[in-house]
Motif scaffolding. Structure first.
Motif, short mmCIF file in Angstrom:
data_model
loop_
_atom_site.label_atom_id
_atom_site.label_comp_id
_atom_site.label_asym_id
_atom_site.label_seq_id
_atom_site.Cartn_x
_atom_site.Cartn_y
_atom_site.Cartn_z
N SER A 15 0.81 -1.21 0.00
CA SER A 15 0.00 0.00 0.00
C SER A 15 0.85 1.27 0.00
N ALA A 65 -7.42 12.81 -2.06
CA ALA A 65 -6.44 12.24 -1.13
C ALA A 65 -6.93 12.37 0.31
N SER A 66 -7.50 13.54 0.66
CA SER A 66 -7.92 13.68 2.06
C SER A 66 -9.15 12.84 2.35
N GLY A 122 0.41 12.18 4.01
CA GLY A 122 -0.67 12.28 4.98
C GLY A 122 -0.65 11.15 5.98
N LYS A 123 -0.35 9.94 5.50
CA LYS A 123 -0.29 8.78 6.39
C LYS A 123 0.79 8.96 7.45
N ARG A 144 -1.42 11.15 -6.33
CA ARG A 144 -2.30 10.88 -5.19
C ARG A 144 -1.57 9.99 -4.17
N GLN A 145 -0.84 9.00 -4.69
CA GLN A 145 -0.08 8.12 -3.80
C GLN A 145 0.91 8.92 -2.96
N ILE A 201 -9.59 9.84 1.07
CA ILE A 201 -9.04 8.50 1.30
C ILE A 201 -8.41 8.40 2.69
N LEU A 202 -7.80 9.51 3.15
CA LEU A 202 -7.14 9.50 4.46
C LEU A 202 -8.11 9.65 5.63
N ILE A 251 -0.97 10.80 -0.29
CA ILE A 251 -1.46 9.86 0.72
C ILE A 251 -0.31 9.42 1.63
N ASN A 252 0.85 9.14 1.04
CA ASN A 252 1.99 8.71 1.86
C ASN A 252 2.42 9.80 2.84
N TYR A 257 -8.73 6.85 8.35
CA TYR A 257 -7.51 6.65 9.12
C TYR A 257 -7.31 7.80 10.11
#
Ligand code: ADP
Ligand code: MG
Length: 230
Positions: free
Chosen positions: A68, A93-94, A133-134, A126-127, A96-97, A130-131, A100
């Motif tokens: 992922s 992206a936000s 943000g994660k 986007r990846q 998807i986050l 996301i990375n 979490y």
């Protein structure tokens, strides 16, 4: 000619990452295979059975985490370069986050007033977001704020995306190591997320600056060339 060389360089980065990720996923899978074999022994006692099952699950989680962190880069063949509308990409992206973030009591704030378009692969971009943000969410174990925003510099035709967290931050030593493959400070970390971020932004002719202060938080500044709107 020059363009070809740059393109070849980018593909090289992607295929190097692909090779190392394949290798990293294979390790946990090999160990899962071994433990499943052990589990099939009828003489195995309950304690061992529970222990082996939990190792198997942990190893599968590890393979999942690697995949992922790497998601969109794993399929470079379907890559399409296209205009990316920034406000849409950040909103997606936000979104998807968000689950979490909820889980960790993190509030996501997207503060966007202007429209801006950059150029690249939507899924890779986007990846990367996301990375970032994660990691930001993971840096706020007791909750906090994740802010996504950007400013446009028209004369220079660039946009600067700012992604800030109120998390644990990093010291200078940690900041220096950010982006090196397999560098992680987390028990279940992959150390692949940041490498993917840097490689995606580099492939879009962008720059990343990271500022951080221990106990206060971290801010990513991503500068990308603007694309003329069609
Ligand atoms: P992973 O998240 O699997 O550890 P990454 O490559 O995504 O791997 O991140 C590498 C390391 O960089 C993390 O383990 C963490 O120590 C540090 N890091 C990245 N982003 C942040 C952040 N926003 N706040 C604090 N530390 C961070
Ligand atoms: Mg990460």
């Amino acid at each position: 000619m020059q363009e070809d060389i740059i393109q070849a360089e980018k593909m090289k980065v992607v295929s190097e990452i692909a090779a190392s990720v394949a290798h990293e996923v294979r390790n946990p899978l090999t160990s899962v295979r071994g433990f499943i074999q052990l589990l099939s022994d009828p003489a195995l006692n309950d304690r061992k059975r529970r222990e082996f099952s939990s190792i198997t699950l942990e190893e599968l989680d590890r393979a999942e985490a690697i995949i992922s962190d790497y998601l969109s880069l794993a399929k470079p063949q379907i890559e399409r370069l296209e205009p990316i509308v920034l406000e849409d990409a950040l909103a997606k992206a936000s979104q998807i986050l968000s689950s979490y973030a909820n889980l960790q009591n993190v509030e996501i704030i997207t503060d966007i007033k202007l429209t801006a378009t950059v150029y690249g692969s939507k899924s890779k971009f986007r990846q990367a977001i996301i990375n970032i943000g994660k990691n930001a969410i993971e840096a706020m174990p007791r909750g906090g704020m994740l802010t996504l925003t950007y400013t446009v510099n028209m004369p220079n035709q660039i946009v600067t995306i700012t992604i800030a967290d109120t998390g644990i931050g990093m010291n200078d030593e940690q900041l220096k190591r950010l982006g090196s493959p397999y560098y992680t400070t987390k028990d279940k970390g992959t150390g692949l997320g940041t490498m993917v971020i840097f490689s995606v932004i580099r492939s879009m002719n962008g720059k990343i600056e990271v500022r951080s202060k221990e106990g206060e938080g971290t801010t990513y500044f991503i500068t990308l060339p603007l694309t003329q709107q069609a």
